[in-house]
Enzyme design. Structure first.
Site, short mmCIF file in Angstrom:
data_model
loop_
_atom_site.label_atom_id
_atom_site.label_comp_id
_atom_site.label_asym_id
_atom_site.label_seq_id
_atom_site.Cartn_x
_atom_site.Cartn_y
_atom_site.Cartn_z
CB ALA A 1 -49.63 -28.31 -33.55
CE LYS A 2 -47.78 -20.71 -35.50
NZ LYS A 2 -46.50 -20.87 -36.20
N GLY A 3 -50.79 -22.73 -31.81
CA GLY A 3 -51.59 -22.32 -30.66
C GLY A 3 -51.64 -20.81 -30.58
#
Ligand code: NAD
Length: 425
Positions: A114-116
């Site tokens: 994931a990444k944000g």
């Protein structure tokens, strides 16, 4: 079959999602992955965009845009950092999320990717404003993150303090303290020993492995490091301690060079005192572009994306490229480096030390029992050495470069997990 690609436009070449797709396609093709699995793995599982109102210090309301992309949860909870920067885009976050899936699979830890990101300029925001952005962003994501679901960590312009705010906001909503919701926390709040140094340490471990391929000893090895922040600074410190000659450090405002090796602790003290690495004793100042092309044994880019492109890959004179940063090399540059027989330790392997110790942190939080630094570093070394050997053996077995091998190994592991779970279609 190798997928042939037309020469990309500069915009296309520098788009990280484009780079991620090219590498994915090449590895999938070589693996003979079936079409259905390709479709699943090619697109992120979940993409969340939030527009968050935040009150600024002067009383005005501003609305910031934030993203969280969960690329895959096939092998475990999604895992990946959150960055704050004015130029964050959904494509960038998507690419970084997919790289996290492959990175966790390469080092074989039980996480997805994931990444944000939040589009904001931290250099003009106060601590209070950053805290309010972080808390509101976390509140919007409350149903999507969690120790079993998606575990954020720091990335560009976020740090241990940001993680403490996320942990607190999440805990307030859950009505109990949930330390395992994020990693990269302060040690006093359930962070792990060795996490701060982990990415740089991992780079050093794989660099030592790569040296063996060339029959070189650290003390006869000249290293150029781009970026003197968390990854580059730690790598420089630990590699210098291990005997490597760090001949050049490159920063935003220029580079410092000493062919006999720089005194890294003294350079750190000099930067702390003057605010810059430049004008360091017993070193020559160099323009930063020129420094990247110095004759050296190891080039360790540890600053940002798209540093080595089709426009400059032919000027790199290192024997080994050890990618501390995420995405420092474009897909078009890969081909040039391969032709020139530069030994690449790809980002999804070279900088995986950080997420590996994040995994240790998550385990320790859930166990409520904390390890000493020796145990953390020993386990990190074991994982990095084994992963390096896995990738290089895979490359030799399949006759591909190290990056393609790392992607193939990762895709294979993720695809295997999906097949075992079965598809809930
Ligand atoms: P950081 O902000 O601590 O350090 C980056 C350094 O690079 C800064 O000192 C900055 O001034 C310098 N820099 C920026 N642009 C530059 C340029 N054009 N030339 C030379 N220097 C430049 O960030 P970091 O945490 O060290 O991350 C660096 C890279 O490593 C990023 O790509 C990040 O995604 C990746 N990464 C970080 C970690 C981690 O644990 N911190 C883990 C994996 C990957």
């Amino acid at each position: 079959m190798i997928l042939e690609e037309a020469t990309p436009s500069t915009d296309q070449e520098l788009n990280p999602w484009h780079a991620a797709e090219i590498r994915f396609d090449e590895a999938a093709e070589r693996l003979g992955l079936d079409d259905g699995l390709r479709k699943i793995l090619r697109s992120p599982a979940t993409e969340i965009t939030v527009h968050i109102p935040v009150q600024l210090d002067d009383g005005r309301l501003e609305v910031f845009t934030g993203y969280r992309v969960q690329h895959s949860i096939a092998r475990g909870p999604a895992k990946g950092g959150i960055r704050f920067a004015p130029d964050v885009t959904l494509d960038e976050v998507r690419a970084l999320a997919s790289w996290m899936t492959w990175k966790c699979a390469v080092v074989n830890i039980p996480f997805g990717g994931a990444k944000g990101g939040v589009v904001c300029d931290p250099s003009v925001l106060s601590q209070g404003e950053l805290e309010r952005i972080t808390r509101r962003y976390t509140a919007e994501l409350i149903d999507f993150i969690g120790p079993e679901r998606d575990v954020p960590a720091p990335d560009m312009n976020t740090n241990e303090q940001t993680m403490a705010w996320i942990m607190d906001t999440y805990s307030m909503h859950k009505r109990s303290t949930v330390t395992a919701v994020v990693t990269g926390k302060p040690f006093q709040l359930g962070g792990s020993r060795g996490r701060r140094e982990a990415t740089g340490r991992g780079c050093m471990i794989v660099a030592l492995q790569a040296l063996r391929k060339f029959g070189l000893e650290p003390n006869e090895t000249r290293v150029v490091i781009q970026g003197f922040g968390n990854v580059g600074g730690m790598a420089a410190k630990l590699m210098a301690r291990a005997g490597f000659k760090i001949v050049c450090v490159i920063e935003v405002d220029g580079a410092v060079y000493n062919p006999h090796g720089l005194d890294i602790p003294a350079l750190m003290a000099h930067r702390a005192e003057t605010g810059s690495i430049l004008d360091f004793k017993e070193a020559e100042n160099l323009p930063r572009e020129e420094a990247l092309y110095l004759d050296c044994d190891i080039l360790l880019p540890a600053a940002k994306e798209n540093v080595i492109t089709s426009h400059n890959a032919d000027r790199i004179r290192a024997k080994i490229l050890c990618e501390g940063a995420n995405g420092p090399t474009t897909a078009a540059a890969d081909r040039i480096l391969e032709e020139r027989k530069i030994f690449v330790v790809p980002d999804i392997l070279a900088n995986a030390g950080g997420v590996t110790v994040s995994y240790f942190e998550w385990v320790q939080d859930r166990e409520g029992f904390f390890w000493n630094e020796q145990l953390v570093n020993g386990r990190l070394e074991e994982i990095m050495v084994n992963s390096f050997r896995d990738v290089v053996a895979y490359a030799e077995k399949h006759g591909v470069n190290n990056r393609t091998a790392a992607y193939m190994l990762a895709l294979d592991r993720v695809a295997f997990a999906i097949k075992l779970r079965g598809i809930y279609a």
